[in-house]
Scaffold this motif. Structure first.
Motif, PDB file in Angstrom:
ATOM      1  N   VAL A   1       0.863  -1.333  -0.011  1.00  0.00           N
ATOM      2  CA  VAL A   1      -0.025  -0.068   0.096  1.00  0.00           C
ATOM      3  C   VAL A   1       0.893   1.167   0.002  1.00  0.00           C
ATOM      4  CG1 VAL A   1      -2.074  -1.182   1.076  1.00  0.00           C
ATOM      5  CG2 VAL A   1      -0.166  -0.066   2.592  1.00  0.00           C
ATOM      6  N   THR A   2       0.456   2.349  -0.281  1.00  0.00           N
ATOM      7  CA  THR A   2       0.784   3.811   0.047  1.00  0.00           C
ATOM      8  C   THR A   2       0.848   3.722   1.445  1.00  0.00           C
ATOM      9  OG1 THR A   2       0.015   4.263  -2.084  1.00  0.00           O
ATOM     10  CG2 THR A   2       0.586   6.214  -0.505  1.00  0.00           C
ATOM     11  N   ALA A   3       2.014   3.864   2.075  1.00  0.00           N
ATOM     12  CA  ALA A   3       2.176   4.056   3.427  1.00  0.00           C
ATOM     13  C   ALA A   3       1.228   5.393   4.060  1.00  0.00           C
ATOM     14  CB  ALA A   3       3.565   4.216   3.998  1.00  0.00           C
ATOM     15  N   HIS A   4       0.539   5.247   5.258  1.00  0.00           N
ATOM     16  CA  HIS A   4       0.142   6.141   6.030  1.00  0.00           C
ATOM     17  C   HIS A   4       1.223   6.930   6.888  1.00  0.00           C
ATOM     18  CE1 HIS A   4      -3.844   7.578   5.893  1.00  0.00           C
ATOM     19  NE2 HIS A   4      -4.417   6.390   5.929  1.00  0.00           N
ATOM     20  N   VAL A   5       1.227   8.203   7.098  1.00  0.00           N
ATOM     21  CA  VAL A   5       2.026   8.821   8.144  1.00  0.00           C
ATOM     22  C   VAL A   5       1.285   9.225   9.222  1.00  0.00           C
ATOM     23  CG1 VAL A   5       3.473   9.944   6.318  1.00  0.00           C
ATOM     24  CG2 VAL A   5       1.581  11.246   7.013  1.00  0.00           C
TER      25      VAL A   5
END
Length: 164
Positions: A71-75
């Motif tokens: 996935v696109t990583a959450h910050v």
């Protein structure tokens, strides 16, 4: 316990959140990765679509898995306290194979548990709030995913609120 919320996109700042396309294959829209020492209880989740009335219903799952999607990583700022603005940061694991959104690869899952499963019209929305004391629990070192399978690609926005 503190409630946290995450959406299938980065934290909104000066621009509105952008819906994400579902594609026509199974796709994880949002993934929450529990650390080795913590389980979570989702208390509310929802998804909405901006599709075409003639399209077939979209299969929407809230599922616990044993394998991460890519996935696109959450910050940290993307995983926000929900009920206490002064709460500490969430303990959920962040990263491209952890907590994030908009998968590019689903991974080879060998075990799942469904928390919720619905077919939702592509012009509609769905949300579910568990009764107190009846919440689904996601084990430590597991992944909670919002997954969709659509016959025709549409845009979607989703969220999960959980108790840690």
């Amino acid at each position: 316990m503190t409630l946290y919320i995450a959406f299938n996109g980065p934290m909104a700042t000066t621009a509105a959140p952008v819906p994400v396309t579902t594609t026509t294959a199974i796709k994880t829209m949002l993934q929450i990765a529990t650390p080795a020492t913590k389980m979570i209880k989702p208390v509310w989740w929802g998804i909405s679509f901006s599709g075409f009335a003639a399209a077939a219903p979209i299969v929407c799952e809230l599922v616990e898995t044993n394998v991460a999607a890519t996935v696109t990583a959450h910050v940290a700022a993307g995983v926000q306290p929900y009920d206490d603005p002064g709460a500490l940061a969430s303990l959920m694991t962040l990263g491209t194979s952890a907590t994030g959104y908009t998968s590019t690869a689903e991974g080879s899952i060998t075990a799942t548990r469904h928390a919720d499963l619905k077919q939702v019209a592509p012009t509609s929305q769905y949300d579910y709030l568990w009764p107190l004391g009846r919440e689904f629990k996601v084990g430590a070192s597991k992944f909670l995913r919002v997954r969709v399978t659509a016959a025709a690609a549409v845009n979607a926005t989703c969220f999960v609120v959980w108790d840690e």
